[in-house]
Scaffold this active site. Structure first.
Site, PDB file in Angstrom:
ATOM      1  N   HIS A 115       2.552  -0.379  16.843  1.00 12.04           N
ATOM      2  CA  HIS A 115       1.168  -0.751  16.351  1.00 12.04           C
ATOM      3  C   HIS A 115       0.176  -1.424  17.392  1.00 12.04           C
ATOM      4  O   HIS A 115      -0.824  -1.878  17.089  1.00 12.04           O
ATOM      5  CB  HIS A 115       1.390  -1.681  15.128  1.00 12.04           C
ATOM      6  CG  HIS A 115       2.365  -1.357  14.180  1.00 12.04           C
ATOM      7  ND1 HIS A 115       1.754  -0.359  13.247  1.00 12.04           N
ATOM      8  CD2 HIS A 115       3.438  -1.815  13.951  1.00 12.04           C
ATOM      9  CE1 HIS A 115       2.858  -0.073  12.583  1.00 12.04           C
ATOM     10  NE2 HIS A 115       3.955  -0.816  12.774  1.00 12.04           N
ATOM     11  N   HIS A 156      -5.582   6.978  13.282  1.00  7.41           N
ATOM     12  CA  HIS A 156      -6.261   5.682  13.136  1.00  7.41           C
ATOM     13  C   HIS A 156      -7.661   5.924  13.628  1.00  7.41           C
ATOM     14  O   HIS A 156      -7.852   6.004  14.723  1.00  7.41           O
ATOM     15  CB  HIS A 156      -5.211   4.761  13.960  1.00  7.41           C
ATOM     16  CG  HIS A 156      -5.981   3.336  13.980  1.00  7.41           C
ATOM     17  ND1 HIS A 156      -5.141   2.163  13.620  1.00  7.41           N
ATOM     18  CD2 HIS A 156      -7.105   2.776  14.202  1.00  7.41           C
ATOM     19  CE1 HIS A 156      -5.916   1.043  13.469  1.00  7.41           C
ATOM     20  NE2 HIS A 156      -7.077   1.377  13.980  1.00  7.41           N
ATOM     21  N   ARG A 203     -15.052  -8.848  15.721  1.00  6.89           N
ATOM     22  CA  ARG A 203     -14.991  -9.230  17.309  1.00  6.89           C
ATOM     23  C   ARG A 203     -15.135  -8.095  18.009  1.00  6.89           C
ATOM     24  O   ARG A 203     -15.113  -6.991  17.519  1.00  6.89           O
ATOM     25  CB  ARG A 203     -13.781  -9.978  17.735  1.00  6.89           C
ATOM     26  CG  ARG A 203     -12.424  -9.136  17.416  1.00  6.89           C
ATOM     27  CD  ARG A 203     -11.275  -9.736  17.992  1.00  6.89           C
ATOM     28  NE  ARG A 203     -10.121  -9.008  17.568  1.00  6.89           N
ATOM     29  CZ  ARG A 203      -9.581  -7.544  17.996  1.00  6.89           C
ATOM     30  NH1 ARG A 203     -10.401  -7.076  18.754  1.00  6.89           N
ATOM     31  NH2 ARG A 203      -8.655  -7.436  17.428  1.00  6.89           N
ATOM     32  N   VAL A 207     -10.810  -4.164  22.323  1.00  9.35           N
ATOM     33  CA  VAL A 207     -10.643  -3.890  23.592  1.00  9.35           C
ATOM     34  C   VAL A 207     -11.299  -2.601  24.036  1.00  9.35           C
ATOM     35  O   VAL A 207     -11.592  -2.302  25.050  1.00  9.35           O
ATOM     36  CB  VAL A 207      -9.112  -3.648  23.743  1.00  9.35           C
ATOM     37  CG1 VAL A 207      -8.665  -3.222  25.041  1.00  9.35           C
ATOM     38  CG2 VAL A 207      -8.548  -5.089  23.491  1.00  9.35           C
ATOM     39  N   GLU A 227       0.836  -1.254  -0.025  1.00 10.32           N
ATOM     40  CA  GLU A 227       0.051  -0.134   0.234  1.00 10.32           C
ATOM     41  C   GLU A 227       1.074   1.148   0.038  1.00 10.32           C
ATOM     42  O   GLU A 227       2.192   1.154   0.555  1.00 10.32           O
ATOM     43  CB  GLU A 227      -0.954  -0.063   1.168  1.00 10.32           C
ATOM     44  CG  GLU A 227      -1.971  -0.906   1.388  1.00 10.32           C
ATOM     45  CD  GLU A 227      -2.805  -0.840   2.532  1.00 10.32           C
ATOM     46  OE1 GLU A 227      -3.778  -1.710   2.725  1.00 10.32           O
ATOM     47  OE2 GLU A 227      -2.376  -0.249   3.525  1.00 10.32           O
ATOM     48  N   LYS A 228       0.444   2.350  -0.398  1.00 12.25           N
ATOM     49  CA  LYS A 228       0.997   3.671  -0.310  1.00 12.25           C
ATOM     50  C   LYS A 228       1.001   4.032   1.031  1.00 12.25           C
ATOM     51  O   LYS A 228       0.076   3.939   1.939  1.00 12.25           O
ATOM     52  CB  LYS A 228       0.302   4.634  -1.059  1.00 12.25           C
ATOM     53  CG  LYS A 228       0.734   6.091  -0.891  1.00 12.25           C
ATOM     54  CD  LYS A 228       1.843   6.410  -1.491  1.00 12.25           C
ATOM     55  CE  LYS A 228       2.541   7.803  -1.508  1.00 12.25           C
ATOM     56  NZ  LYS A 228       3.667   7.995  -2.040  1.00 12.25           N
ATOM     57  N   TYR A 229       2.044   4.417   1.783  1.00  7.39           N
ATOM     58  CA  TYR A 229       2.393   4.561   2.856  1.00  7.39           C
ATOM     59  C   TYR A 229       1.882   6.170   3.423  1.00  7.39           C
ATOM     60  O   TYR A 229       2.601   7.093   2.574  1.00  7.39           O
ATOM     61  CB  TYR A 229       3.837   4.606   3.384  1.00  7.39           C
ATOM     62  CG  TYR A 229       4.113   4.600   4.822  1.00  7.39           C
ATOM     63  CD1 TYR A 229       3.681   4.114   5.883  1.00  7.39           C
ATOM     64  CD2 TYR A 229       4.917   5.757   4.957  1.00  7.39           C
ATOM     65  CE1 TYR A 229       3.996   4.030   7.048  1.00  7.39           C
ATOM     66  CE2 TYR A 229       5.220   5.925   6.671  1.00  7.39           C
ATOM     67  CZ  TYR A 229       4.795   5.249   7.675  1.00  7.39           C
ATOM     68  OH  TYR A 229       4.931   5.254   9.004  1.00  7.39           O
ATOM     69  N   LYS A 234      -2.224  -0.213  20.549  1.00  8.69           N
ATOM     70  CA  LYS A 234      -2.930   0.955  21.030  1.00  8.69           C
ATOM     71  C   LYS A 234      -2.677   1.264  22.369  1.00  8.69           C
ATOM     72  O   LYS A 234      -2.863   0.243  23.095  1.00  8.69           O
ATOM     73  CB  LYS A 234      -4.473   1.026  20.631  1.00  8.69           C
ATOM     74  CG  LYS A 234      -4.694   0.707  19.113  1.00  8.69           C
ATOM     75  CD  LYS A 234      -6.283   0.223  19.089  1.00  8.69           C
ATOM     76  CE  LYS A 234      -6.445  -0.046  17.766  1.00  8.69           C
ATOM     77  NZ  LYS A 234      -7.965  -0.596  17.201  1.00  8.69           N
TER      78      LYS A 234
END
Length: 446
Positions: free
Chosen positions: A235, A208, A291, A294, A200-202, A237
């Site tokens: 990565h 987020h 799901r 958290v 993917e393009k970064y 949270k």
């Protein structure tokens, strides 16, 4: 409605599910490893079954032991919580084959969204915006170079079966691409048994943003707004809030409708979270978690909707009794993930909890399975508590959060409570000016 639900998890989420069941008049079965025999959810459940030794592989990931526990206790449903077997399609197949209801989506939907390439292709066809990238798996370095030249550097290479930041590598130019491509594939193979990757393009400084949905598989779908989960370390949270400081009502309505339409077309059942990178007022789909998340309490606080009870009702076959116009967003909520780690080195800190005192008062919620005298085992995730604050505005929420963090006491181990105190006093965070890279830069500058 179900008479008895087996909770196939541990820690705070197992206790969270137990509480929802208790309020619905449903009996619970706690399964646990030998290391969790004294866990709070085990103490409170109607029945408990030891399913193996401390290792997750031999206990919480041991499908035969969990099925046997469900059959011995006559549980008619299994709630997987998050992590462990919550997104394991094979587990869902086995649960269903034994005549037990899995509280969550179908195995087909888990498979569809579990493969990142398939998920992206599916969402693109359903009209959900995606990050510019390869159409499917990138097989060779030559393919990777061609894709990179089309989309432009920097690029990110991702494991198709990935999650939690594993199998993800960034290449800023052609010279770095070869190492990144090779490294991503080998890491993916080691972590997931699958070396398929895509590109993917970064995006240089995105936030987020994730959208919470609830669907009954019968065509009824609502979205419950967004959560800003940009504060991440490796990565993972660390702090989430809703609504996002960067999202307007118009943007929320637009992406919410897009997501709801896609979920409706999929005939999806249960709760789900569609995750996006957000930059320059544009959303780009990255993955869907099939799901409970958290950080689901953040959404519960601003909507007043119990997501676990909603999951159970939908799984029991009840149609969703909510319309989008019924969803009202009230105030602001922030969740701090408190882990048993050194706040500076992030070294794990298991061991006995000598003192545990949680903050209280209006708008303060603590989801935790700790208690004074509990011994945190070294075998599992380091999350020990979630501090969730709700107030009328973001400014009031931060003031209340500051007060609650000052009251929170966990002695005997190291925790990340001091880190959260540092974060909320930072002017950039207080102004809402942060992206997915902010926390790691902040930690490095301390």
């Amino acid at each position: 409605m179900f008479e008895k639900i087996l909770i196939a998890n541990r820690g705070e989420i197992a206790l969270r599910i137990h509480r929802a069941c208790r309020e619905m008049g449903i009996k619970t079965v706690a399964v646990h490893s030998s290391a969790d025999a004294d866990a709070m959810h085990v103490r409170l459940a109607d029945e408990s079954v030891c399913i193996g030794p401390p290792s997750s592989t031999d206990s919480y990931l041991n499908i035969p032991s969990i099925i046997a526990a469900a059959e011995v206790t006559n549980a008619d449903a299994i709630h997987p919580g998050y992590g462990f077997l919550s997104e394991n399609a094979k587990f869902v197949d086995i649960v269903t084959a034994h005549g037990i209801k899995f509280i969550g989506p179908s195995a087909d939907h888990i498979r569809m969204m579990g493969d990142k390439i398939t998920a992206k292709e599916t969402m693109r066809k359903l009209g959900v915006p995606c990050v510019p990238g390869s159409e499917g798996e990138v097989l060779t370095l030559a393919d990777a170079e061609r894709e990179a030249s089309k989309m432009g550097y920097p690029v990110i290479i991702k494991a198709s079966a990935g999650g939690g930041g594993r199998g993800m590598k960034v290449a800023v130019d052609k010279e770095a691409l070869s190492e990144a491509f090779s490294s991503a594939r080998s890491e993916s193979k080691l972590a997931f048994g699958n070396d398929a990757v895509y590109m993917e393009k970064y995006l240089s400084g995105p936030r987020h943003i994730e959208v919470q949905v609830l669907a009954d598989g019968q065509g009824n779908v609502v979205h419950l707004g967004e959560r800003d989960c940009s504060l991440q370390r490796r990565h993972q949270k660390a702090l989430e809030e809703s609504p996002s400081p960067a999202i307007t009502d118009e943007l929320r309505s637009r992406i919410g409708k897009t997501v709801s339409d896609a979920i409706r077309d999929m005939r999806y059942e249960g709760v789900g979270t569609i995750e996006f990178l957000f930059e320059n007022d544009e959303f780009y789909f990255i993955e869907m978690n099939t799901r409970l998340q958290v950080e689901h309490p953040v959404t519960e606080m601003i909507t007043g909707i119990d997501l676990v009870q909603a999951q159970i009702n939908v799984a029991a076959g009840y149609p969703l009794d909510l319309k989008q116009e019924d969803i009202k967003f009230s105030g602001h909520a922030i969740e701090c993930r408190v882990t048993a780690e050194d706040p500076r080195t992030f070294a794990a800190s298991p061991g006995p909890v000598t003192e545990f005192h949680v903050p209280g008062g209006l708008g303060v919620r603590v989801d935790s399975a700790l208690y004074t005298g509990y011994n945190i085992p070294p075998y599992y995730d380091s999350l020990i508590a979630k501090l969730i604050i709700h107030a009328a505005s973001r400014e009031e929420c931060l003031l209340r959060l500051n007060r609650a963090l000052e009251e929170f006491v966990v002695s005997g181990i190291r925790t990340t409570l001091p880190l959260h105190q540092e974060i909320i006093h930072n002017p950039e965070f207080r102004d809402g000016h942060y992206d997915i890279h902010w926390l790691e830069k902040f930690i490095a500058s301390r």
